[in-house]
Design an enzyme around this catalytic site. Structure first.
Site, PDB file in Angstrom:
ATOM      1  N   GLU A   1       0.835  -1.205   0.000  1.00  9.89           N
ATOM      2  CA  GLU A   1       0.000   0.000   0.000  1.00  9.89           C
ATOM      3  C   GLU A   1       0.869   1.254   0.000  1.00  9.89           C
ATOM      4  OE1 GLU A   1      -3.936  -1.549   2.446  1.00  9.89           O
ATOM      5  OE2 GLU A   1      -2.086  -1.131   3.527  1.00  9.89           O
ATOM      6  N   TYR A   2       1.941   1.192   0.805  1.00 11.45           N
ATOM      7  CA  TYR A   2       2.853   2.327   0.877  1.00 11.45           C
ATOM      8  C   TYR A   2       3.517   2.555  -0.491  1.00 11.45           C
ATOM      9  CZ  TYR A   2       6.833   5.199   2.211  1.00 11.45           C
ATOM     10  OH  TYR A   2       7.764   6.194   2.282  1.00 11.45           O
ATOM     11  N   ASP A   3       3.985   1.462  -1.100  1.00 11.74           N
ATOM     12  CA  ASP A   3       4.631   1.565  -2.414  1.00 11.74           C
ATOM     13  C   ASP A   3       3.714   2.211  -3.446  1.00 11.74           C
ATOM     14  OD1 ASP A   3       6.878   0.433  -1.502  1.00 11.74           O
ATOM     15  OD2 ASP A   3       6.556  -1.544  -2.397  1.00 11.74           O
TER      16      ASP A   3
ATOM     17  N   SER B   1      38.722  19.397  13.532  1.00 14.37           N
ATOM     18  CA  SER B   1      38.807  18.038  14.060  1.00 14.37           C
ATOM     19  C   SER B   1      39.114  18.137  15.553  1.00 14.37           C
ATOM     20  CB  SER B   1      39.844  17.229  13.304  1.00 14.37           C
ATOM     21  OG  SER B   1      41.112  17.735  13.586  1.00 14.37           O
ATOM     22  N   LEU B   2      39.350  17.033  16.183  1.00 11.36           N
ATOM     23  CA  LEU B   2      39.525  17.045  17.635  1.00 11.36           C
ATOM     24  C   LEU B   2      40.891  16.518  18.016  1.00 11.36           C
ATOM     25  CD1 LEU B   2      36.122  15.525  18.801  1.00 11.36           C
ATOM     26  CD2 LEU B   2      36.828  17.915  18.943  1.00 11.36           C
TER      27      LEU B   2
ATOM     28  N   GLU C   1      29.823  12.910  25.143  1.00 21.55           N
ATOM     29  CA  GLU C   1      29.046  12.262  24.081  1.00 21.55           C
ATOM     30  C   GLU C   1      29.817  11.059  23.559  1.00 21.55           C
ATOM     31  OE1 GLU C   1      28.617  15.234  21.049  1.00 21.55           O
ATOM     32  OE2 GLU C   1      27.631  16.629  22.415  1.00 21.55           O
TER      33      GLU C   1
ATOM     34  N   LYS D   1      31.665   8.964  20.985  1.00 23.32           N
ATOM     35  CA  LYS D   1      32.323   9.339  19.731  1.00 23.32           C
ATOM     36  C   LYS D   1      31.936   8.304  18.685  1.00 23.32           C
ATOM     37  CE  LYS D   1      36.754  10.809  17.797  1.00 23.32           C
ATOM     38  NZ  LYS D   1      36.599  10.203  16.487  1.00 23.32           N
TER      39      LYS D   1
ATOM     40  N   ASP E   1      31.678   6.257  15.294  1.00 20.05           N
ATOM     41  CA  ASP E   1      32.650   5.874  14.285  1.00 20.05           C
ATOM     42  C   ASP E   1      31.973   5.898  12.924  1.00 20.05           C
ATOM     43  OD1 ASP E   1      35.010   5.054  13.209  1.00 20.05           O
ATOM     44  OD2 ASP E   1      34.744   2.944  13.696  1.00 20.05           O
TER      45      ASP E   1
ATOM     46  N   ARG F   1      32.695  16.440   5.278  1.00 22.33           N
ATOM     47  CA  ARG F   1      33.633  17.351   5.915  1.00 22.33           C
ATOM     48  C   ARG F   1      34.762  17.727   4.948  1.00 22.33           C
ATOM     49  NH1 ARG F   1      38.478  16.557   8.704  1.00 22.33           N
ATOM     50  NH2 ARG F   1      38.949  18.289  10.084  1.00 22.33           N
TER      51      ARG F   1
ATOM     52  N   TYR G   1      25.746  16.651  16.440  1.00 24.61           N
ATOM     53  CA  TYR G   1      26.533  16.979  17.626  1.00 24.61           C
ATOM     54  C   TYR G   1      27.034  18.419  17.725  1.00 24.61           C
ATOM     55  CZ  TYR G   1      30.320  15.427  14.478  1.00 24.61           C
ATOM     56  OH  TYR G   1      31.159  15.237  13.422  1.00 24.61           O
TER      57      TYR G   1
ATOM     58  N   LYS H   1      33.167  17.946  25.844  1.00 24.09           N
ATOM     59  CA  LYS H   1      33.056  19.340  25.402  1.00 24.09           C
ATOM     60  C   LYS H   1      32.711  20.240  26.570  1.00 24.09           C
ATOM     61  CE  LYS H   1      31.189  17.698  21.039  1.00 24.09           C
ATOM     62  NZ  LYS H   1      30.020  17.530  20.173  1.00 24.09           N
TER      63      LYS H   1
ATOM     64  N   LYS I   1      39.882   8.411  23.383  1.00 30.36           N
ATOM     65  CA  LYS I   1      39.668   7.186  22.603  1.00 30.36           C
ATOM     66  C   LYS I   1      39.701   5.945  23.492  1.00 30.36           C
ATOM     67  CE  LYS I   1      40.075   7.827  18.154  1.00 30.36           C
ATOM     68  NZ  LYS I   1      41.142   7.872  17.399  1.00 30.36           N
TER      69      LYS I   1
ATOM     70  N   CYS J   1      37.438 -28.899  -3.603  1.00 29.74           N
ATOM     71  CA  CYS J   1      36.639 -28.432  -2.480  1.00 29.74           C
ATOM     72  C   CYS J   1      37.047 -29.174  -1.202  1.00 29.74           C
ATOM     73  CB  CYS J   1      35.161 -28.649  -2.753  1.00 29.74           C
ATOM     74  SG  CYS J   1      34.133 -28.304  -1.323  1.00 29.74           S
TER      75      CYS J   1
ATOM     76  N   CYS K   1      33.969 -31.630  -0.158  1.00 28.32           N
ATOM     77  CA  CYS K   1      33.473 -32.752  -0.943  1.00 28.32           C
ATOM     78  C   CYS K   1      34.456 -33.219  -2.002  1.00 28.32           C
ATOM     79  CB  CYS K   1      32.144 -32.393  -1.605  1.00 28.32           C
ATOM     80  SG  CYS K   1      32.303 -31.162  -2.898  1.00 28.32           S
TER      81      CYS K   1
ATOM     82  N   CYS L   1      33.032 -23.841  -5.133  1.00 27.08           N
ATOM     83  CA  CYS L   1      32.863 -25.269  -5.328  1.00 27.08           C
ATOM     84  C   CYS L   1      31.704 -25.432  -6.298  1.00 27.08           C
ATOM     85  CB  CYS L   1      32.531 -25.936  -3.994  1.00 27.08           C
ATOM     86  SG  CYS L   1      31.912 -27.601  -4.209  1.00 27.08           S
TER      87      CYS L   1
ATOM     88  N   CYS M   1      27.344 -30.433  -2.584  1.00 32.57           N
ATOM     89  CA  CYS M   1      28.414 -30.340  -1.585  1.00 32.57           C
ATOM     90  C   CYS M   1      27.779 -30.152  -0.203  1.00 32.57           C
ATOM     91  CB  CYS M   1      29.309 -29.161  -1.922  1.00 32.57           C
ATOM     92  SG  CYS M   1      30.487 -28.772  -0.634  1.00 32.57           S
TER      93      CYS M   1
HETATM   94  S1  IVH Z   1      32.485  17.294  17.767  1.00 35.08           S
HETATM   95  C1  IVH Z   1      34.820  20.954  16.739  1.00 35.08           C
HETATM   96  N1  IVH Z   1      31.176  15.177  18.616  1.00 35.08           N
HETATM   97  O1  IVH Z   1      35.210  12.850  15.514  1.00 35.08           O
HETATM   98  C2  IVH Z   1      34.085  19.761  17.153  1.00 35.08           C
HETATM   99  N2  IVH Z   1      32.757  14.889  16.879  1.00 35.08           N
HETATM  100  O2  IVH Z   1      38.046  13.454  15.709  1.00 35.08           O
HETATM  101  C3  IVH Z   1      33.828  18.860  16.039  1.00 35.08           C
HETATM  102  N3  IVH Z   1      32.892  12.601  16.022  1.00 35.08           N
HETATM  103  O3  IVH Z   1      35.406  14.990  12.722  1.00 35.08           O
HETATM  104  C4  IVH Z   1      33.524  17.495  16.362  1.00 35.08           C
HETATM  105  N4  IVH Z   1      31.366  11.729  17.346  1.00 35.08           N
HETATM  106  O4  IVH Z   1      33.656  13.092  12.717  1.00 35.08           O
HETATM  107  C5  IVH Z   1      32.102  15.645  17.768  1.00 35.08           C
HETATM  108  N5  IVH Z   1      29.908  13.412  19.431  1.00 35.08           N
HETATM  109  C6  IVH Z   1      30.835  13.878  18.593  1.00 35.08           C
HETATM  110  C7  IVH Z   1      31.482  13.037  17.637  1.00 35.08           C
HETATM  111  C8  IVH Z   1      32.445  13.589  16.814  1.00 35.08           C
HETATM  112  C9  IVH Z   1      32.233  11.498  16.349  1.00 35.08           C
HETATM  113  C10 IVH Z   1      33.949  12.634  14.976  1.00 35.08           C
HETATM  114  C11 IVH Z   1      33.747  13.738  13.964  1.00 35.08           C
HETATM  115  C12 IVH Z   1      34.998  14.553  13.991  1.00 35.08           C
HETATM  116  C13 IVH Z   1      35.974  13.593  14.585  1.00 35.08           C
HETATM  117  C14 IVH Z   1      37.091  14.335  15.262  1.00 35.08           C
END
Ligand code: IVH
Length: 672
Positions: A36-38, A83-84, A116, A118, A120, A139, A228, A292, A316, A410, A413, A428, A433
């Site tokens: 239906e959604y489609d 970056s951090l 927060e 972090k 990945d 970025r 974030y 932060k 980290k 294989c 087998c 295989c 098998c």
């Molecule tokens: S804040 C100036 N918050 O980590 C502050 N970064 O190593 C900018 N990342 O490029 C980043 N979780 O891709 C912030 N809760 C979070 C994050 C976060 C992942 C990543 C982000 C950033 C990288 C820096």
């Protein structure tokens, strides 16, 4: 339909689709079936194609992606994306805290931080103008990123319009786009089955999806996002990180619920330890904690260094890596017969899990990394259950290490194995098998396929051991007595298994096609095939050309389907399933028409029939009429003086029909 009615209908459809998206994605209580959604969705797509100027940028149709781009457009960020700095130890955190206090001239008291997870994933920026998502970028190098708007629109978490009556005129948001673990693992499994190198971690998979020129591929990877940080903002002031997070969460943007305020470093350390302990049970991969300073005026006062702010740091987690020895390299056989190398390792502990095997993906990769039996290696677990070998520590080599070579036959087998053209994987070729049979039965019974409740690895192994099944068709002739031979089997359990098997006889056709385990035919493709062909018989008799007219089916998939049904053994299994009473059902829509899922494009001067009437005819048969040619076009119907569309169709290998041929194809339908 005239413009005015179309506009009314579009507005209505957008409203309805957004409503159902909310029910489905946010409230988890859908009111419509997928079909239906489609239907609503396709109607909107068609109207927008017919009246392109009526399509709005926030239309939900943007979520499924569009024709591939040539390249991404570079976009300069209004404010650099920094970056951090990293902290690796508690000491690093304490020094960070001291630097801040010194900078602010604080002699007593504690700093209020926000902690927060972090994520990945990949940092992205979203730009909302008057509440409408107008741009999304990566970025990049922090100064200039790439315009990936079309791709990020496919991320369901990201609102295309902020649901607030007076949104700020400009709102830039930064966040992390990521791929949750479940789809990440599924994606890697698929890649391994196809002999492709799997992604090393969810970040690479997310980055790959976001930097896809074909946004339809992105749409198939269920990315998610957490916001974030703000970028440039007009018409709204945030006084702190907590203020920012709660405000944007109120506007429907996803923020990580595990975020906490922490006054002083002791609380931060506590948070770091707690999060580290729950890390393994999260549905996504994190690699640390971002800390932060909460107050924005204080952040401003602290300012930034060349590439990172003074007010934040990324602490980290230690990497989930360990050093161990390769004791053997063995070959293992998967459901589709792929023979992959696996390293047997000296057991080693990796963040709470004992690891004794690592996948080496494929023989080429094994050779590239030059992993030998006896080597000392670094293994890593990156959001994956199965760890991978990162690299060899060659300095530990003694000269007695032995390289492994792909098997000639294989390992299960003894039959012939071969490399299929265009693939890295070895397979295989013996369909009986035991390793393949086992995997194919497990797949057939699995929840997303025939959904035979209870029929997992354990019972399948017992069935094989007792020689009760040789193919999936044998499942349907099992008796209560057969099950009673199992270890620890009771009457009740045996009955449940029998009922589950019986109950699977009338599954939807799409599930059945998926359950057959045709290479390259995933759940989604199977559904489309079911819709297009209506019965297994039609599908098995389809020519490659007919298969190619189905969305998502390219030459490789078509070839795989053809060779599956050409195989006498597969035909026999299907016939036996039929005799056993397995009769998959096509839903109403699937029976709808011969061209369900097939896209037609009309071009040039049509003299034999009226274009609108022809489109209607196609739609009556469940097909779809589009305005432009792409790889996914089923047929281009070319009249006189056809121009660029015809050229494009030819270059893409799209079937071209004359008006006459189109009429023949439509035979049986009322002539337009
Ligand atoms: S804040 C100036 N918050 O980590 C502050 N970064 O190593 C900018 N990342 O490029 C980043 N979780 O891709 C912030 N809760 C979070 C994050 C976060 C992942 C990543 C982000 C950033 C990288 C820096």
């Amino acid at each position: 339909m005239n413009r005015e009615t179309a506009q009314d209908r579009i507005v209505k459809l957008v409203g309805e689709i957004e409503h159902h998206n909310r029910l489905y994605y946010q409230e988890d209580r859908p009111e419509l079936t997928d079909t239906e959604y489609d239907l609503l969705f396709r109607e909107l797509q068609e109207l927008e194609q017919r009246f392109p100027d009526l399509a709005t940028p926030e239309s939900p149709t943007g979520r499924v992606g569009g024709a591939p781009l040539e390249r991404f457009t570079p976009v300069r960020h209004r404010r650099p994306m920094l970056s951090l700095e990293n902290a690796l130890t508690e000491q690093d955190l304490l020094e960070f805290d001291e630097r801040i206090k010194r900078f602010l001239g604080m002699t007593s008291g504690e700093i209020e931080y926000v902690c927060e997870p972090k994520m990945d994933g990949l940092a992205v920026e979203l730009v909302y103008e008057r509440g409408i998502l107008s741009l999304a970028t990566t970025r990049g190098d922090g100064i200039t990123g790439e315009d990936v708007t079309r791709n990020l629109k496919t991320v369901r978490d990201i609102p295309l319009r902020l649901p607030t009556p007076d949104p700020p005129p400009l709102l830039e948001l930064r966040g992390e786009a990521y791929l949750p673990l479940a789809p990440f693992q599924r994606l890697n499994q698929e890649r391994e089955e196809n002999g492709e190198a799997p992604f090393a971690n969810p970040r690479n998979a997310a980055a790959g999806a976001i930097r896809q020129l074909d946004s339809r591929i992105t749409a198939r990877r269920p990315l998610a996002l957490f916001c974030y940080a703000p970028g440039e903002v007009e018409g709204q002031t945030f006084i702190s990180q907590t203020d920012f997070l709660t405000t944007v969460a109120g506007w429907g943007l996803p923020v990580n619920p595990l975020t906490r305020q922490a006054v002083g470093t002791a609380r931060v350390v506590e948070y770091f330890r707690e999060l580290g302990a729950t890390r393994e049970s999260l549905p996504y991969e994190i690699d640390g904690v971002v800390i932060k300073v909460n107050s924005y005026p204080l952040q401003e006062e602290l300012g930034e260094k060349a590439r990172s702010p003074r007010w934040a740091i990324a602490w980290k987690f230690p990497p989930r890596q360990a050093t161990t020895r390769v004791e053997a390299i063995v070959a293992s056989v998967g459901r589709t017969g792929v023979v992959t190398p696996v390293a047997n390792l000296k057991p080693v502990e990796l963040s709470g899990v004992t690891v004794s095997r690592a996948t080496l993906h494929n023989w080429e990769e094994l050779e590239k990394k030059d992993i030998r039996v006896g080597d000392t290696v670094i293994v890593e677990r990156a959001g994956d259950v199965i760890p991978a070998v990162v690299r060899v520590l060659t300095q530990h080599r003694t000269g007695s290490e032995k390289p492994a070579t792909p098997p000639q036959a294989c390992p299960e087998c003894g039959s012939e194995i071969a490399r299929i053209t265009g693939e890295v994987a070895l397979r295989c070729l013996n369909l009986s098998c035991p390793a393949q049979v086992r995997q194919s039965i497990i797949h057939f019974a699995s929840r997303t396929a025939m959904d035979i409740d209870g029929m997992g690895n354990r019972y399948v192994d017992q069935l094989l051991r007792l020689n009760l099944v040789g193919t999936v068709a044998d499942l349907y002739t099992l008796t209560r007595d057969d099950f009673m031979q199992f270890d620890r089997m009771g009457d009740k359990l045996a009955d449940n298994l029998l009922t589950a098997i019986q109950g699977s006889k009338e599954r939807e056709l799409g599930r059945f096609i998926y359950a057959l385990g045709i290479r390259h035919v995933g759940e989604q493709t199977a559904k489309l095939l079911a819709a297009a062909f209506g019965t297994v018989e039609n599908l098995s008799g389809a020519t490659e050309e007919e298969l190619l007219t189905v969305r998502e089916v390219g030459p490789q998939v078509a070839e795989s389907i053809r060779s599956f049904f050409e195989n006498p053994r597969n035909r026999e299994i299907i016939a036996r399933l039929r005799t056993a009473g397995v009769s998959p059902t096509a839903s109403e829509r699937q029976l709808g028409g011969r061209f369900t899922g097939v896209t037609f494009v009309f071009t040039g001067t049509l003299t034999r029939f009226n274009r609108e009437a022809a489109k209607e005819l196609v739609e009556q048969e469940g097909g779809h009429a589009a305005g432009s040619v792409s790889k996914k076009t089923g047929y281009l119907v070319a009249g006189d003086d056809a121009g660029s569309k015809l050229e494009k169709a030819r270059s893409l290998g799209v079937r071209v029909l004359s008006e006459e041929e189109f009429l023949t194809l439509m035979e049986g339908a009322e002539k337009p």
